[in-house]
Write an enzyme that holds these catalytic residues in place. Structure first.
Site: not given
Length: 326
Positions: A63, A132
Site C-alpha cells: 500500500e 476487513h
C-alpha cells in the site's frame, strides 16, 4: 446493469471512473488486482480491458508504494485514483498520505496542487475477518490537507469523485462494502445538497436531528420511518466528514432542538465527538437537551458470527431517539 433496476453503489462508481477515464487523459487508476480481476468487489471490472494497462494499473501488494506512486504522478500533473483493498490495509500507506500527499502543496509554497483520490472499501456487515471490517475514517480526518468523504449512495460517490478531480489536494473516500451491490435501500428525500461538499438532509423532521454517514445512514432512515408519526426524525447525511458541513447540522438542530450522532466506527475519538463539540460550541442555545452519540465501544471488530453485537442496529437507534424525546 439490467434495464429497470437502479444502479448499485459499485456500478455507479464503475461508471463514474469510466467517464473520468474517457474524458480526462490525466486520470490513472492504481490498485491491487483492480485491472485483470476488477478489484476484490469488482468495482473496476472491465476498465482495464477498455482503457488499457497504462491507465488501469495492477500494483504490487504494498500500500505504501501505491500512494508513493500516486504522489509522484500527482506532482507530475496526473490525477491518480488509488484503491486500497480494505480499510484495515491502509495503515502501511499512512506515512505517504499524511507526511507526503497532504503536505506537498504547502511544502512547495503552492507551486503544485496535487489532486489524488484514495478509494477505500470500508465497514462491516459482510462477515469479513477483523482486518476487513474496520471504519478508520477518523484516522485521516484529523490530518490537515486531507479531505475525507463517506458516501452512502452512488449519486453521492459520483459527486465526490468528480469534485475531487479538481480539488488540488488528496481526498480519501470510504466506500461501504455492504452497500456495493445492495439495491433495496430505504426511501430518502431527493433534496439536493447545497454544494458538492455540503451535507444532505435525506429526511425532514421536527423532533430530533440524527447526523450520520456511510452505510448506517440506512439503519437511521429505517428507524426514523419506524418511529413515525409518533416521533418526527430529521436525518442529515454528512457525506464529507473532513471538513464536515456544520452549517447544515446547525440549521437542522435549530428546527428540532435535539441532536443524535450515529456512526459505525468506535465512539471514542470518532467523528461524532467532533460534531458534538462543534454543535456545543456554536449552537448550544439551540439545544433542548444534551447532544448524544451512538456508536460501538472502543474494541476490536469481532469474528463474523458476533458482528451483529458490534454494529449499530435499527432498534438501538429507535431506543436512543425515544430516550431523547420522552
Amino acid at each position: 446493469m439490467s434495464p429497470g433496476r437502479p444502479a448499485s453503489l459499485a456500478e455507479t462508481i464503475n461508471a463514474t471512473l469510466a467517464d473520468l477515464l474517457e474524458h480526462d487523459p490525466r486520470v490513472v487508476l492504481i490498485g491491487e488486482d483492480i485491472g485483470r480481476l476488477g478489484g476484490v468487489f469488482r468495482v473496476t471490472r472491465g476498465l482495464q480491458q477498455r482503457f488499457g494497462k497504462d491507465r488501469v494499473r495492477d500494483s504490487v501488494l504494498a500500500e505504501s508504494t501505491i500512494i508513493g506512486q500516486a504522489v509522484g504522478m500527482a506532482i507530475s500533473g496526473l490525477v491518480p485514483v488509488c484503491e486500497i483493498q480494505f480499510d484495515g490495509f491502509v495503515y502501511p500507506a499512512v506515512n505517504q498520505l499524511v507526511t507526503q500527499a497532504a503536505r506537498i502543496g504547502h511544502r512547495w509554497n503552492g507551486q503544485v496542487e496535487p489532486s489524488l483520490v484514495v478509494r477505500i472499501p470500508s465497514g462491516g456487515g459482510v462477515r469479513g475477518v477483523e482486518h476487513h471490517s474496520e471504519s478508520n475514517e477518523a484516522l485521516f480526518a484529523r490530518a490537515p490537507g486531507i479531505s475525507v468523504a463517506c458516501p452512502s449512495t452512488g449519486d453521492d460517490a459520483d459527486q465526490i469523485l468528480r469534485h475531487a478531480m479538481g480539488l488540488g489536494s488528496p481526498v480519501v473516500m470510504y466506500e461501504p462494502i455492504r452497500l456495493y451491490w445492495r439495491r433495496n435501500l430505504p426511501a430518502r428525500s431527493t433534496e439536493p445538497a447545497s454544494a458538492p461538499t455540503a451535507a444532505r438532509v435525506v429526511r425532514r423532521g421536527s423532533d430530533v436531528t440524527v447526523a450520520t454517514f456511510g452505510a448506517v445512514t440506512n439503519e437511521v432512515l429505517e428507524a426514523a420511518q419506524a418511529l413515525s408519526p409518533d416521533v418526527d426524525v430529521e436525518v442529515v447525511d454528512l457525506r464529507w466528514v473532513a471538513p464536515f458541513d456544520l452549517d447544515t447540522v446547525l440549521t437542522s438542530v435549530a428546527r428540532t432542538g435535539r441532536l443524535l450522532i450515529v456512526h459505525e466506527a468506535a465512539k471514542y475519538a470518532g467523528i461524532g465527538g467532533e460534531v458534538a463539540a462543534s454543535v456545543a460550541e456554536d449552537g448550544f442555545h439551540l439545544l433542548k437537551g444534551p447532544v448524544r452519540r451512538l456508536a460501538p465501544d472502543r474494541r476490536a471488530y469481532p469474528p463474523a458470527d458476533f458482528e451483529d453485537d458490534y454494529l449499530i442496529s435499527v432498534r438501538q437507534i429507535m431506543n436512543e431517539v425515544l430516550e431523547m424525546t420522552k
